[in-house]
Design a protein around this motif. Structure first.
Motif, short mmCIF file in Angstrom:
data_model
loop_
_atom_site.label_atom_id
_atom_site.label_comp_id
_atom_site.label_asym_id
_atom_site.label_seq_id
_atom_site.Cartn_x
_atom_site.Cartn_y
_atom_site.Cartn_z
N LYS A 75 -70.08 17.62 -28.15
CA LYS A 75 -70.43 17.22 -26.90
C LYS A 75 -71.51 18.07 -26.12
CE LYS A 75 -67.96 13.52 -26.59
NZ LYS A 75 -68.76 12.31 -27.13
N GLU A 76 -71.07 19.38 -25.98
CA GLU A 76 -72.16 20.56 -25.37
C GLU A 76 -73.31 20.44 -26.06
OE1 GLU A 76 -71.61 22.25 -22.66
OE2 GLU A 76 -69.61 21.29 -22.58
N ILE A 77 -73.40 20.07 -27.42
CA ILE A 77 -74.71 20.02 -28.00
C ILE A 77 -75.55 18.82 -27.78
CG2 ILE A 77 -75.87 19.93 -30.42
CD1 ILE A 77 -73.69 21.71 -31.48
N GLU A 78 -74.96 17.84 -27.54
CA GLU A 78 -75.35 16.46 -27.18
C GLU A 78 -75.87 16.61 -25.92
OE1 GLU A 78 -72.52 13.41 -28.05
OE2 GLU A 78 -73.84 12.68 -29.66
N LYS A 79 -75.03 17.30 -24.98
CA LYS A 79 -75.58 17.30 -23.44
C LYS A 79 -76.72 18.31 -23.33
CE LYS A 79 -73.14 19.77 -19.74
NZ LYS A 79 -72.20 20.10 -19.23
N ALA A 80 -76.80 19.30 -24.07
CA ALA A 80 -77.88 20.19 -24.09
C ALA A 80 -79.24 19.51 -24.58
CB ALA A 80 -77.77 21.47 -24.86
N ILE A 81 -78.91 18.72 -25.37
CA ILE A 81 -80.35 17.97 -25.92
C ILE A 81 -80.61 16.83 -25.02
CG2 ILE A 81 -81.03 16.39 -27.82
CD1 ILE A 81 -79.37 17.95 -29.72
N LEU A 82 -79.70 16.13 -24.32
CA LEU A 82 -79.94 15.09 -23.45
C LEU A 82 -80.53 15.93 -22.28
CD1 LEU A 82 -77.15 12.89 -23.63
CD2 LEU A 82 -79.37 12.19 -24.17
N MET A 83 -80.51 17.07 -21.85
CA MET A 83 -80.84 17.68 -20.67
C MET A 83 -82.08 18.40 -20.76
SD MET A 83 -77.33 19.10 -18.63
CE MET A 83 -78.64 19.69 -17.22
N SER A 84 -82.74 18.54 -22.17
CA SER A 84 -84.01 19.31 -22.56
C SER A 84 -85.10 18.23 -22.25
CB SER A 84 -83.78 19.57 -23.97
OG SER A 84 -83.81 18.62 -24.81
#
Length: 184
Positions: A75-84
């Protein structure tokens, strides 16, 4: 005098290296794991580089797969990619996160080339600023009677040659990356 010139040449080299690493993060329709270099993932409350939270692989030319060391990080990895600013929506199957890169449109390719040229121009401005600083340092040494007029001319000539060399390097890098982006 030689130390001064070497110091300023080092600054020029660093500018070129910085541009190269920026170019590595620009995607050309192919999956390149370097696009993830600047993305940080929240890992126990600490921003951590993506490479340190999982295994990154490229199983197909247009797909990146991230296998996190801990499943709780998905979930954290997905969130970081979406926010990039990557512009790609990640998918996951509970074990790995996948990024599928769409083919670039002609319009998007032209935008990327404009961006590449803009970054190249910024790097050339940085090189010219280093040249200005170097020439100022040489003139200060002359005013302090540390060097002669001939040494001033010689130093300025060397700095100009270095400037020309690195500006040419930047132009080549911009041309190569632009060609890579425009190649379908």
């Amino acid at each position: 005098m030689k130390e001064k010139i070497a110091f300023f040449e080092d600054k020029m080299v660093k500018t070129c290296n910085s541009l190269s690493s920026e170019f590595a993060t620009i995607r050309a329709g192919r999956a390149n794991p370097h696009v993830l270099d600047k993305i940080m993932v929240e890992y126990y409350g600490t921003p951590t580089p993506m490479q340190q939270v999982g295994n990154i692989s490229v199983p197909e030319p247009r797909k990146i797969q991230i296998q996190p060391w801990e499943k709780t990080l998905i979930k954290e990895i997905e969130k970081a990619i979406l926010m990039s600013d990557l512009g790609i929506t990640p998918t996951n199957d509970g074990n790995v996160v996948r990024l599928i890169f769409p083919e670039l449109t002609e319009e998007r390719r032209k935008e990327l080339v404009k961006d590449i040229k803009k970054k190249g121009e910024a790097a050339k401005v940085a090189i010219r600023n280093v040249r200005r600083d170097a020439n100022d340092a040489i003139k200060k040494m002359n005013k302090a009677n540390e060097i002669t007029e001939d040494e001033v001319k010689d130093g300025e000539t060397k700095i100009q040659k270095l400037t020309d060399k690195y500006v040419e390097e930047i132009d080549k890098a911009v041309e190569v990356k632009s060609k890579e982006i425009l190649t379908v």
